[in-house]
Scaffold this active site. Structure first.
Site, short mmCIF file in Angstrom:
data_model
loop_
_atom_site.label_atom_id
_atom_site.label_comp_id
_atom_site.label_asym_id
_atom_site.label_seq_id
_atom_site.Cartn_x
_atom_site.Cartn_y
_atom_site.Cartn_z
CB SER A 192 -24.01 -9.73 -23.05
OG SER A 192 -23.23 -10.62 -23.53
CE1 TYR A 236 -27.54 -11.56 -26.91
CE2 TYR A 236 -24.99 -11.36 -26.73
CZ TYR A 236 -26.47 -11.73 -26.22
OH TYR A 236 -26.56 -12.16 -24.82
#
Length: 256
Positions: A148, A161
């Site tokens: 990500s 996350y």
């Protein structure tokens, strides 16, 4: 001796079997479809949502499986199902992920642990099962982890996350170092802002949408098909000398 191999042949996945986690929809489904178009048979996976629609789109080259990667037993369950059906797995795409949005001081330990289990621990578990099988068979293989932009940046209100995706980037490098001599390449893709159901709220927010687009040199949201070529490259023989890298597919976001 002159190499007579056509470069396009290096991208063929004919005879290969790929397992793509979290491929019921969105980016995972797009990756699964791209690999199938290149000739691979594909094990598609869902949890809360079954991946049957993706399998139907691909056709007879695909089979859908269900497993809870939020459980410590989920990875073994999924790998066993896919291997029993196809006989072997040559390509593993660790795409499944989850996110919890909350101020860091308010995040419950259970929510933290759930995100880490799905996004990082489960990735390690599946990669380990996959590598053990390849090593026992003395077979080459490819692992593609989905990282990500928050593998590089901290984000806001998503501490678990960000930690998990930072871990995915480092895990990719660590596994690449160990398994390259065994013929297993381990790489990651870090997608930027893509137009999927997960980002519908951001796209609908006029201010945030404008801010995001102003930061992206390509001046547009990524589309799921923008990821297919990168995934095919890392899954194919074209990337046999590429390992331990995190490839950003972000319209130029990280270069800004």
């Amino acid at each position: 001796m002159e190499n007579t191999t056509n470069v396009l042949d290096l991208f063929s996945l004919k005879g290969k079997v790929a397992l793509v986690t979290g491929s019921a929809s969105g980016l995972g489904a797009s990756i699964a479809e791209a690999l199938a178009q290149a000739g691979a048979k594909v094990a598609v996976h869902g949890n809360r949502r079954a991946a049957t629609a993706t399998a139907e789109t691909i056709g007879e080259a695909a089979a859908a499986f269900r497993a809870d990667l939020g459980s410590t037993e989920g990875a073994a369950d999924l790998f066993a199902q896919a291997k029993a059906h196809f006989g072997h797995i040559d390509i593993l795409v660790n795409n499944a992920g989850t996110i919890h949005r909350e101020a860091a001081e308010d995040v419950a330990l259970a929510d933290w642990q759930q995100v880490l289990q799905v996004n990082l621990t489960g990735v390690f578990q599946l990669s380990q099962l996959f590598a053990r099988d390849l090593i026992a068979r003395k077979a080459p293989g490819k692992i593609i982890n989905i990282a990500s932009l928050l593998s590089f940046q901290g984000g806001i209100r998503v501490p678990a996350y960000a930690a998990s995706k930072g871990g995915v980037a480092q895990l990719t490098k660590a596994l690449a170092n160990e398994w390259a001599p065994k013929g297993i390449q381990v790489n990651a893709i870090a997608p930027g802002y893509f137009a999927t159901t997960n980002t519908e709220a951001l796209q609908a927010d006029e201010t945030r949408n404008r801010q995001i687009l102003e930061r992206i040199p390509a001046a547009r949201w990524g589309q799921p098909q923008d990821l297919g070529g990168a995934a095919l490259f890392l899954a194919s023989a074209a990337s046999d000398y590429v390992t331990g890298t995190v490839l950003t597919v972000d319209g130029g976001w990280m270069g800004r």
